[in-house]
Design a protein around this motif. Sequence first.
Motif, PDB file in Angstrom:
ATOM      1  N   GLU A   1       3.966  -8.372   2.071  1.00  0.00           N
ATOM      2  CA  GLU A   1       4.293  -8.816   2.877  1.00  0.00           C
ATOM      3  C   GLU A   1       3.389  -9.231   3.877  1.00  0.00           C
ATOM      4  O   GLU A   1       2.364  -8.443   4.288  1.00  0.00           O
ATOM      5  CB  GLU A   1       5.776  -8.066   3.735  1.00  0.00           C
ATOM      6  CG  GLU A   1       6.649  -7.995   2.917  1.00  0.00           C
ATOM      7  CD  GLU A   1       8.053  -7.362   3.534  1.00  0.00           C
ATOM      8  OE1 GLU A   1       7.809  -7.350   4.655  1.00  0.00           O
ATOM      9  OE2 GLU A   1       8.851  -6.614   2.625  1.00  0.00           O
TER      10      GLU A   1
ATOM     11  N   LEU B   1       5.020 -13.765   0.395  1.00  0.00           N
ATOM     12  CA  LEU B   1       3.900 -12.670  -0.039  1.00  0.00           C
ATOM     13  C   LEU B   1       2.474 -13.396  -0.073  1.00  0.00           C
ATOM     14  O   LEU B   1       2.315 -14.438  -0.289  1.00  0.00           O
ATOM     15  CB  LEU B   1       4.315 -11.904  -1.317  1.00  0.00           C
ATOM     16  CG  LEU B   1       5.616 -11.307  -1.389  1.00  0.00           C
ATOM     17  CD1 LEU B   1       5.752 -10.689  -2.858  1.00  0.00           C
ATOM     18  CD2 LEU B   1       5.984 -10.425  -0.379  1.00  0.00           C
TER      19      LEU B   1
ATOM     20  N   ARG C   1       3.328  -2.549   2.618  1.00  0.00           N
ATOM     21  CA  ARG C   1       4.607  -3.081   2.119  1.00  0.00           C
ATOM     22  C   ARG C   1       4.360  -4.115   0.766  1.00  0.00           C
ATOM     23  O   ARG C   1       4.530  -5.284   1.099  1.00  0.00           O
ATOM     24  CB  ARG C   1       5.297  -4.191   3.210  1.00  0.00           C
ATOM     25  CG  ARG C   1       5.826  -3.031   4.304  1.00  0.00           C
ATOM     26  CD  ARG C   1       6.346  -3.837   5.565  1.00  0.00           C
ATOM     27  NE  ARG C   1       6.082  -5.310   5.700  1.00  0.00           N
ATOM     28  CZ  ARG C   1       6.363  -5.985   6.688  1.00  0.00           C
ATOM     29  NH1 ARG C   1       6.831  -5.041   8.097  1.00  0.00           N
ATOM     30  NH2 ARG C   1       5.943  -7.219   6.887  1.00  0.00           N
TER      31      ARG C   1
END
Length: 69
Positions: A10, A64, A21
Amino acid sequence: MTPKLFGLAEKTETGEPDPTRVHIWGMQLPDRAIMYWREDHRNQFAVFDTAASAESRFGSLFNLTLLWV
């Protein structure tokens, strides 16, 4: 050759990958990039030419960005 590890993570508020993440992990080999993840209690994988092409495909789908480890 030792594979180079990468993840699709992320983004932070500044657009940088957040190393805490990471959703999908992968490895860059001389002739391909392989990504691994778990979905619906099953192991999944995908093969791409490069880690950048994996980011282009999966990163755009899931918002992403590429993180080299």
